[in-house]
Design an enzyme around this catalytic site. Sequence first.
Site, PDB file in Angstrom:
ATOM      1  N   GLY A 133      12.114 -35.736  41.316  1.00 32.99           N
ATOM      2  CA  GLY A 133      13.561 -35.937  41.312  1.00 32.99           C
ATOM      3  C   GLY A 133      14.116 -36.120  42.714  1.00 32.99           C
ATOM      4  N   LEU A 164      15.968 -38.601  43.571  1.00 32.87           N
ATOM      5  CA  LEU A 164      15.418 -39.953  43.674  1.00 32.87           C
ATOM      6  C   LEU A 164      16.068 -40.758  44.796  1.00 32.87           C
ATOM      7  CD1 LEU A 164      15.172 -40.792  39.863  1.00 32.87           C
ATOM      8  CD2 LEU A 164      13.448 -39.759  41.361  1.00 32.87           C
ATOM      9  N   HIS A 165      15.240 -41.554  45.456  1.00 36.73           N
ATOM     10  CA  HIS A 165      15.722 -42.448  46.515  1.00 36.73           C
ATOM     11  C   HIS A 165      15.079 -43.823  46.315  1.00 36.73           C
ATOM     12  CE1 HIS A 165      11.794 -41.658  48.193  1.00 36.73           C
ATOM     13  NE2 HIS A 165      12.062 -40.372  48.336  1.00 36.73           N
ATOM     14  N   HIS A 213      11.344 -44.029  45.323  1.00 38.47           N
ATOM     15  CA  HIS A 213      11.055 -43.846  43.894  1.00 38.47           C
ATOM     16  C   HIS A 213      11.403 -45.117  43.107  1.00 38.47           C
ATOM     17  CE1 HIS A 213      11.981 -39.523  45.109  1.00 38.47           C
ATOM     18  NE2 HIS A 213      10.759 -39.430  44.650  1.00 38.47           N
ATOM     19  N   GLN A 228       2.451 -26.455  42.997  1.00 40.23           N
ATOM     20  CA  GLN A 228       2.003 -27.133  44.215  1.00 40.23           C
ATOM     21  C   GLN A 228       2.733 -26.622  45.460  1.00 40.23           C
ATOM     22  OE1 GLN A 228       3.207 -30.959  42.451  1.00 40.23           O
ATOM     23  NE2 GLN A 228       4.013 -31.521  44.449  1.00 40.23           N
ATOM     24  N   GLN A 283       2.260 -44.856  48.412  1.00 43.21           N
ATOM     25  CA  GLN A 283       1.313 -44.720  49.533  1.00 43.21           C
ATOM     26  C   GLN A 283       1.834 -43.735  50.566  1.00 43.21           C
ATOM     27  OE1 GLN A 283       0.558 -48.658  51.045  1.00 43.21           O
ATOM     28  NE2 GLN A 283      -0.544 -49.297  49.211  1.00 43.21           N
ATOM     29  N   ARG A 305      12.827 -34.845  51.226  1.00 44.28           N
ATOM     30  CA  ARG A 305      12.970 -33.791  52.243  1.00 44.28           C
ATOM     31  C   ARG A 305      13.740 -34.245  53.480  1.00 44.28           C
ATOM     32  NH1 ARG A 305       7.585 -32.064  50.227  1.00 44.28           N
ATOM     33  NH2 ARG A 305       7.853 -29.954  49.421  1.00 44.28           N
TER      34      ARG A 305
END
Length: 283
Positions: free
Chosen positions: A35, A37-38, A41, A65, A153, A192
């Site tokens: 989530g 989202l940018h 994504h 994680q 990637q 982040r």
Amino acid sequence: MAKRPAVARTVTSLRRALEPYREAGERIALVPTMGALHRGHLALVREAHRRARRVVVSIFVNPTQFAPHEDFGSYPRRFATDIKALTEAKIDLVWGPSASVMYPEGFVTRLAPEGAALAGLEDKFRPHFFGGVATVVAKLFAQTAPDFALFGQKDYQQLRVITQMAKDLDLPLKVIGVPTVREKDGLALSSRNAYLSASERAVAPALHNVLRSAAARIKKGEPIERVLDVARIEIDLAGFALDYLEARHALTLTPVAARKDGLIRLLVAAKIGKTRLIDNIAV
Ligand code: AMP
């Protein structure tokens, strides 16, 4: 106006929603996310649409994680905004399980990936990470049974681990890596990045700039270790606390000493203030 995607909250409702697609013989692509989202994504979503008639986006901030000292509690959660973006992106279905749906009482099974997952990169600083990722992604695959799954990637070691996992477990789907989407100044988009202060944000593109010039010098034939030594100092001087900067074989992530050792990928992780950023580039 575009139609809002359906949101499935249980495995049963997810499978029920997928059934008509499968019966119609439509291909399904899955884009796993946490989530917030940018555009990164959304690039995965676009590639998913190119591959499959139906696109499912999962939104799940996976507790297993994160280590106890990491940012699970403060990780950005913006479900309503995400749904708006996914409506515009013409998504069919959002898979949004709660932690107790994903890990019901009594859950005890955990995958333990090796190989690229033990390359001494992210795993060295986040030892719990790939076990958590591999387990939740295996579950997402089993729940959704997609024909394609798309990963960035940007999280290069993760992409290698998932690709290998799908192969090792004979999972009947194709894992596709999508190139990193960046800001104009080169900073890789990341949920982040929202943690960065204005002054940290101003410094952050240095990471990509250093990677680019290091890749160019290695390509020209300069010795890899010498290039990396200089690049490590540059990252330090820019104000980062470096976790690692390494040159690795692009597929196995094993160390490479020279260009003749095959396709090379440079991978970096560094902290600026409290925010940990990762990035990578092909040589
Ligand atoms: P996350 O929500 O951060 O777990 O990321 C979900 C997926 O989006 C992963 O496959 C990431 O590699 C991918 N992703 C994240 N940032 C980017 C980016 N800047 N460009 C391309 N893919 C990205």
